[in-house]
Enzyme design. Sequence first.
Site, PDB file in Angstrom:
ATOM      1  CG  ASN A   9      31.243  17.613  68.235  1.00 32.70           C
ATOM      2  OD1 ASN A   9      30.041  17.838  68.373  1.00 32.70           O
ATOM      3  ND2 ASN A   9      31.834  16.519  68.690  1.00 32.70           N
ATOM      4  CE  LYS A  11      33.113  17.495  72.091  1.00 30.56           C
ATOM      5  NZ  LYS A  11      34.214  17.010  72.899  1.00 30.56           N
ATOM      6  CG  HIS A  95      32.764  12.475  69.301  1.00 32.90           C
ATOM      7  ND1 HIS A  95      32.996  12.378  70.657  1.00 32.90           N
ATOM      8  CD2 HIS A  95      33.457  13.556  68.874  1.00 32.90           C
ATOM      9  CE1 HIS A  95      33.795  13.381  71.022  1.00 32.90           C
ATOM     10  NE2 HIS A  95      34.094  14.100  69.954  1.00 32.90           N
ATOM     11  CD  GLU A  97      32.603  13.898  73.926  1.00 33.85           C
ATOM     12  OE1 GLU A  97      31.634  14.421  73.346  1.00 33.85           O
ATOM     13  OE2 GLU A  97      33.688  14.511  74.127  1.00 33.85           O
ATOM     14  CD  GLU A 167      37.560  14.472  67.702  1.00 35.15           C
ATOM     15  OE1 GLU A 167      37.623  15.699  67.678  1.00 35.15           O
ATOM     16  OE2 GLU A 167      36.604  13.857  68.199  1.00 35.15           O
ATOM     17  N   GLY A 173      39.043  17.648  75.332  1.00 36.38           N
ATOM     18  CA  GLY A 173      38.564  18.419  76.477  1.00 36.38           C
ATOM     19  C   GLY A 173      39.537  18.450  77.646  1.00 36.38           C
ATOM     20  CB  SER A 212      43.127  20.113  73.573  1.00 30.18           C
ATOM     21  OG  SER A 212      42.487  19.442  74.638  1.00 30.18           O
ATOM     22  N   GLY A 233      36.034  21.187  69.576  1.00 29.66           N
ATOM     23  CA  GLY A 233      34.948  21.221  70.546  1.00 29.66           C
ATOM     24  C   GLY A 233      34.845  22.597  71.186  1.00 29.66           C
ATOM     25  N   GLY A 234      35.405  22.724  72.388  1.00 27.80           N
ATOM     26  CA  GLY A 234      35.275  23.947  73.193  1.00 27.80           C
ATOM     27  C   GLY A 234      35.558  25.242  72.439  1.00 27.80           C
TER      28      GLY A 234
HETATM   29  P1  13P Z   1      37.823  19.746  72.414  1.00 28.11           P
HETATM   30  O1  13P Z   1      38.262  20.606  71.275  1.00 28.11           O
HETATM   31  O2  13P Z   1      36.935  20.471  73.395  1.00 28.11           O
HETATM   32  O3  13P Z   1      38.967  19.036  73.061  1.00 28.11           O
HETATM   33  O4  13P Z   1      36.882  18.591  71.794  1.00 28.11           O
HETATM   34  C1  13P Z   1      37.329  17.890  70.694  1.00 28.11           C
HETATM   35  C2  13P Z   1      36.231  17.061  70.167  1.00 28.11           C
HETATM   36  O5  13P Z   1      35.788  16.123  70.790  1.00 28.11           O
HETATM   37  C3  13P Z   1      35.653  17.439  68.866  1.00 28.11           C
HETATM   38  O6  13P Z   1      34.841  16.433  68.385  1.00 28.11           O
END
Ligand code: 13P
Length: 251
Positions: A9, A11, A95, A97, A167, A173, A212, A233-234
């Site tokens: 993802n 973002k 999600h 967020e 999640e 994050g 994470s 994510g990251g």
């Molecule tokens: P991170 O892997 O950066 O923690 O993000 C997870 C996420 O929100 C994937 O949708």
Amino acid sequence: MRRKLLFGNWKMNKTRSEAEEFALASKELLELASKHNIDIGVAPTFLSLCKVKKTNPDLLVAAQNCHYAPSGAFTGEISIPMLLDYGIKMVIIGHSERRTYFNETNKTCSMKIDALLANDMIPLYCVGETLEEFEKGITKDVIYDQIKVGLANVKKEDASKLIIAYEPVWSIGTGKNASKEIAEDICRYIRELLREMFGDVSDDIRILYGGSVKPENVKDYLLQEDVDGALIGGASLKVDSFRQLINNVIE
Ligand code: 13P
């Protein structure tokens, strides 16, 4: 047998040219992953969807959101027919967020999921508790509502198209990833709820862990019986890191 899935993802990251660069390199990643029966995909921003899809048509590509109405007075939104026009068949829904910053609720998620399934598309539905809910010990109550309300209108015959991502909000994050035991406990609970709702189809629905996830911990999650992959994510943003995720799963 559920195929493993590693999904990035992105973002609000990557310009169109950065997304294209990744998509080009992803051909080699896709080859590596499919040799080992692993599916991989990414969710770029709306503005890069077309570029990524065209550059690597075999990569799974999802939008990060959509509106439930086919068209209308919804300034700033993108509809399902617009995504289909780009060849996009998958959308991340709910999600954390979007729930936190854009007021998405289980009910609006449900409307979006219904609209996606009516168009034969794949919803990747995200659920998870906040830190406060985790500390109160009410994680399963929160997940119960998110699953039961979000998937309330899904028909049994459509259920196999669903992908669920657990999640925990406190792990996104933050570098504070949930333990593999917590991930398995909640993913198993989600599968039990899916079984109540859809019967044996629940065995075919992929449930991912997200929060994470890094090359160093990805395998721990994927070894759990009810964890079928990861939403990342990251660590999904760089080709090298994505390659490392795949390598660490298959080694
Ligand atoms: P991170 O892997 O950066 O923690 O993000 C997870 C996420 O929100 C994937 O949708």
